[in-house]
Design an enzyme around this catalytic site. Structure first.
Site, PDB file in Angstrom:
ATOM      1  N   HIS A  58       0.844  -1.204   0.082  1.00 30.05           N
ATOM      2  CA  HIS A  58      -0.082   0.140  -0.034  1.00 30.05           C
ATOM      3  C   HIS A  58       0.928   1.400  -0.019  1.00 30.05           C
ATOM      4  CE1 HIS A  58      -3.568   2.417   1.406  1.00 30.05           C
ATOM      5  NE2 HIS A  58      -2.611   3.265   1.780  1.00 30.05           N
ATOM      6  N   GLU A  59       1.956   1.345   0.896  1.00 31.77           N
ATOM      7  CA  GLU A  59       2.674   2.606   0.935  1.00 31.77           C
ATOM      8  C   GLU A  59       3.663   2.497  -0.392  1.00 31.77           C
ATOM      9  OE1 GLU A  59       1.647   4.654   3.054  1.00 31.77           O
ATOM     10  OE2 GLU A  59       0.566   3.361   4.471  1.00 31.77           O
ATOM     11  N   HIS A  62       1.987   4.221  -3.169  1.00 28.93           N
ATOM     12  CA  HIS A  62       2.057   5.838  -2.923  1.00 28.93           C
ATOM     13  C   HIS A  62       3.483   6.591  -3.399  1.00 28.93           C
ATOM     14  CE1 HIS A  62      -1.698   6.172  -0.925  1.00 28.93           C
ATOM     15  NE2 HIS A  62      -1.258   5.450   0.039  1.00 28.93           N
TER      16      HIS A  62
END
Length: 255
Positions: A58-59, A62
């Site tokens: 998820h990170e 980003h």
């Protein structure tokens, strides 16, 4: 001014992440084969490790999107190595999300990577950077539920099937909650570039409380019931029954 470049070492997969993948693989094997004397412990370790893997991805999503949008500093910060220890808020990124799972069976990643927004031009790019994280959760959910909607469950042991169902539930809840337009969550980050500057300034002080506000709101029975009705309906559309996720949740809470 010294130019900042992204070195190959800045993108090399961290041994920490490799270790988490190894735990996921071993405990997944133990869940599949029934090797562990206590199946619930194997499910707990497998789902928790897989959940941390999804938090890292998820990170990473980003950061990777930010890199291609103009913020070349994310590499030097270690965000491209998938190492959770490099995140700016390890408590919000790993500890709290895992506690949320243990306490309430809710998947809710927290904001972790610091993006230098001044390096990025264009509102669409800013929105895409924020959307990349929860979109990764949706992709993870699709992978977890693939055996269900493909009708490929023949030969899959029950404990492993239930563990996948519960892991899919975590991914769906993470995606839905992160897309909420609440300050501090990715959903607000998607719309923020399109808001008037005056509105953004007024909302900014509340961003640090957005995550806790949403989690507290989910403790209200009416809100919690409506939310999980939505989650269950999405999972049913993907071939996962409410009973399977419930059994996975029961196995996960082996204590």
């Amino acid at each position: 001014m010294t130019a900042i470049t992204t070195r190959h070492s800045d993108r090399r997969m961290s041994p920490v992440f490799v270790g988490i993948l190894a735990v996921t693989a071993v405990t997944g094997w133990a869940t599949w084969t029934g090797f562990a004397e206590q199946p619930g412990l194997a499910v707990f370790l497998f789902v928790t490790a897989a959940w941390i893997v999804s938090l890292c991805l998820h990170e990473y999503a980003h950061a990777r999107t930010a890199l291609h949008s103009g913020d070349i500093t994310v590499g030097a910060k270690g965000y491209l190595t998938l190492n959770p220890l490099k995140y700016t808020h390890a408590l919000l990124s790993i500890v709290l999300p895992v506690l949320f799972v243990i306490m309430g069976g809710i998947g809710l990643p927290g904001g972790a990577v610091f993006i230098e927004r001044g390096r990025i031009q264009g509102r669409w790019r800013h929105s895409l950077i924020s959307a990349a994280g929860p979109l990764t959760n949706l992709l993870f959910a699709a992978v977890c539920t693939a055996p269900f909607w493909l009708g490929a469950l023949d030969g899959v042991p029950d404990d492993f099937r239930f563990a996948l169902a519960f892991l899919a539930l975590l991914q769906v809840t993470a995606a839905i909650l992160n897309f909420l337009p609440v300050p501090g969550l990715d959903g607000y980050g998607v719309i923020e570039p399109w808001l008037p500057y005056s509105v953004r300034r007024q909302v900014e002080p509340f961003a640090q409380f957005g995550l806790l506000f949403v989690f507290a709101l989910l403790w209200l029975p009416a809100v919690n019931g409506a939310f999980f009705d939505l989650v269950d309906s999405i999972l049913r559309g993907l071939g996962v029954s409410e009973l399977e996720t419930a059994l996975g949740w029961d196995l996960y809470r082996f204590w």
